[in-house]
Design a protein around this motif. Structure first.
Motif, PDB file in Angstrom:
ATOM      1  N   GLY A  36       0.813  -1.216   0.000  1.00 54.25           N
ATOM      2  CA  GLY A  36       0.000   0.000   0.000  1.00 54.25           C
ATOM      3  C   GLY A  36       0.842   1.258   0.000  1.00 54.25           C
ATOM      4  N   PHE A  37       1.922   1.262   0.783  1.00 54.39           N
ATOM      5  CA  PHE A  37       2.819   2.416   0.796  1.00 54.39           C
ATOM      6  C   PHE A  37       3.508   2.588  -0.555  1.00 54.39           C
ATOM      7  N   ILE A  38       3.876   1.482  -1.175  1.00 51.19           N
ATOM      8  CA  ILE A  38       4.501   1.544  -2.506  1.00 51.19           C
ATOM      9  C   ILE A  38       3.505   2.107  -3.522  1.00 51.19           C
ATOM     10  N   ILE A  39       2.250   1.658  -3.442  1.00 52.55           N
ATOM     11  CA  ILE A  39       1.225   2.178  -4.347  1.00 52.55           C
ATOM     12  C   ILE A  39       1.025   3.674  -4.127  1.00 52.55           C
ATOM     13  N   GLY A  41       3.276   5.826  -3.147  1.00 50.15           N
ATOM     14  CA  GLY A  41       4.411   6.479  -3.794  1.00 50.15           C
ATOM     15  C   GLY A  41       4.276   6.503  -5.305  1.00 50.15           C
ATOM     16  N   LEU A  42       3.811   5.394  -5.877  1.00 53.68           N
ATOM     17  CA  LEU A  42       3.618   5.344  -7.326  1.00 53.68           C
ATOM     18  C   LEU A  42       2.508   6.300  -7.774  1.00 53.68           C
ATOM     19  N   LEU A  43       1.466   6.432  -6.966  1.00 53.78           N
ATOM     20  CA  LEU A  43       0.397   7.377  -7.305  1.00 53.78           C
ATOM     21  C   LEU A  43       0.909   8.816  -7.291  1.00 53.78           C
ATOM     22  N   VAL A  44       1.733   9.145  -6.308  1.00 54.32           N
ATOM     23  CA  VAL A  44       2.296  10.499  -6.253  1.00 54.32           C
ATOM     24  C   VAL A  44       3.200  10.737  -7.468  1.00 54.32           C
ATOM     25  N   THR A  76      -2.427  16.166 -11.229  1.00 48.58           N
ATOM     26  CA  THR A  76      -1.490  16.083 -10.114  1.00 48.58           C
ATOM     27  C   THR A  76      -2.247  16.017  -8.788  1.00 48.58           C
ATOM     28  N   ILE A  77      -3.209  16.914  -8.608  1.00 45.41           N
ATOM     29  CA  ILE A  77      -4.001  16.910  -7.370  1.00 45.41           C
ATOM     30  C   ILE A  77      -4.810  15.626  -7.254  1.00 45.41           C
ATOM     31  N   TRP A  78      -5.391  15.161  -8.353  1.00 44.75           N
ATOM     32  CA  TRP A  78      -6.208  13.941  -8.362  1.00 44.75           C
ATOM     33  C   TRP A  78      -5.402  12.739  -7.858  1.00 44.75           C
ATOM     34  N   PHE A  79      -4.214  12.532  -8.401  1.00 42.13           N
ATOM     35  CA  PHE A  79      -3.405  11.381  -8.013  1.00 42.13           C
ATOM     36  C   PHE A  79      -2.861  11.522  -6.595  1.00 42.13           C
ATOM     37  N   VAL A  80      -2.495  12.721  -6.201  1.00 41.26           N
ATOM     38  CA  VAL A  80      -2.004  12.927  -4.841  1.00 41.26           C
ATOM     39  C   VAL A  80      -3.124  12.696  -3.830  1.00 41.26           C
ATOM     40  N   LEU A  81      -4.346  13.121  -4.156  1.00 40.05           N
ATOM     41  CA  LEU A  81      -5.479  12.851  -3.263  1.00 40.05           C
ATOM     42  C   LEU A  81      -5.761  11.359  -3.129  1.00 40.05           C
ATOM     43  N   PHE A  82      -5.668  10.627  -4.238  1.00 39.71           N
ATOM     44  CA  PHE A  82      -5.849   9.181  -4.159  1.00 39.71           C
ATOM     45  C   PHE A  82      -4.734   8.523  -3.353  1.00 39.71           C
ATOM     46  N   ALA A  83      -3.525   9.032  -3.484  1.00 37.18           N
ATOM     47  CA  ALA A  83      -2.419   8.503  -2.683  1.00 37.18           C
ATOM     48  C   ALA A  83      -2.661   8.768  -1.206  1.00 37.18           C
ATOM     49  N   LEU A  84      -3.130   9.951  -0.890  1.00 33.97           N
ATOM     50  CA  LEU A  84      -3.435  10.291   0.498  1.00 33.97           C
ATOM     51  C   LEU A  84      -4.579   9.429   1.029  1.00 33.97           C
ATOM     52  N   PHE A  88      -3.886   6.161   4.513  1.00 35.40           N
ATOM     53  CA  PHE A  88      -4.399   5.940   5.860  1.00 35.40           C
ATOM     54  C   PHE A  88      -4.731   4.480   6.168  1.00 35.40           C
ATOM     55  N   PRO A  89      -5.436   3.761   5.298  1.00 36.32           N
ATOM     56  CA  PRO A  89      -5.646   2.345   5.631  1.00 36.32           C
ATOM     57  C   PRO A  89      -4.342   1.546   5.651  1.00 36.32           C
ATOM     58  N   SER A  90      -3.404   1.917   4.808  1.00 34.72           N
ATOM     59  CA  SER A  90      -2.105   1.237   4.830  1.00 34.72           C
ATOM     60  C   SER A  90      -1.377   1.512   6.138  1.00 34.72           C
ATOM     61  N   TYR A  91      -1.482   2.738   6.609  1.00 30.14           N
ATOM     62  CA  TYR A  91      -0.860   3.118   7.875  1.00 30.14           C
ATOM     63  C   TYR A  91      -1.480   2.343   9.047  1.00 30.14           C
ATOM     64  N   TYR A  92      -2.823   2.287   9.080  1.00 29.71           N
ATOM     65  CA  TYR A  92      -3.505   1.538  10.140  1.00 29.71           C
ATOM     66  C   TYR A  92      -3.144   0.054  10.076  1.00 29.71           C
ATOM     67  N   LEU A  93      -3.064  -0.480   8.879  1.00 26.47           N
ATOM     68  CA  LEU A  93      -2.734  -1.895   8.721  1.00 26.47           C
ATOM     69  C   LEU A  93      -1.302  -2.170   9.158  1.00 26.47           C
TER      70      LEU A  93
END
Length: 152
Positions: A36-39, A41-44, A76-84, A88-93
């Protein structure tokens, strides 16, 4: 359910028969969290490079020149928002996995409770997001039905 009822009625404990399942769940959770963290980064990176792509495309095509800067910023904003949103679920996991591994290794009840709290947060996040997406789908279906009724 009433949390007081659950807390006062049961005294659940983790025994030796369940620890292998918790250890394996923690390993898979950590794996999924890292992916999830890798994804994220790729989204950003995709957002940054799609912005660059649209900017260069706007320089080549004069029709797209007026939309070039808008498209650059939008994607740019669209992909960064999806990354954000995915962060959060990746962080909780990841927190669930780390605290579960600590709890099992050190026989620590506080870490076990914290790990389950993070798992609950992860599942709650995905559940709320799913409800929001389903509402958008239902709203889109209503607009499609209304649109086809007025066109036909």
């Amino acid at each position: 359910m009433d949390e007081n009822f659950i807390g006062n009625s049961f005294s659940l404990q983790v025994d030796n028969g369940n620890t292998p399942y918790l250890i394996e769940a923690a390993k898979w959770a950590k794996f999924l969290a890292v992916i999830g963290f890798i994804i994220c980064g790729l989204l950003v990176l995709t957002g940054i490079f799609s912005g660059t792509f649209f900017a260069s495309l706007a320089q080549v095509d004069t029709e797209l020149n007026s939309m070039g800067s808008v498209g650059t910023v939008f994607f740019t904003i669209w992909f960064v928002l999806f990354a954000l949103l995915y962060f959060f679920p990746s962080y909780y996991l990841y927190n669930f996995a780390s605290k579960m591994q600590t709890a099992v290794k050190n026989n620590d009840q506080v870490s076990l409770n914290d790990s389950f709290k993070n798992l609950k947060s992860c599942l709650k996040f995905w559940g709320i997001l799913l409800i929001i997406i389903l509402c958008f789908y239902a709203l889109a279906m209503v607009f499609v039905i209304l649109g086809s009724a007025f066109i036909g």
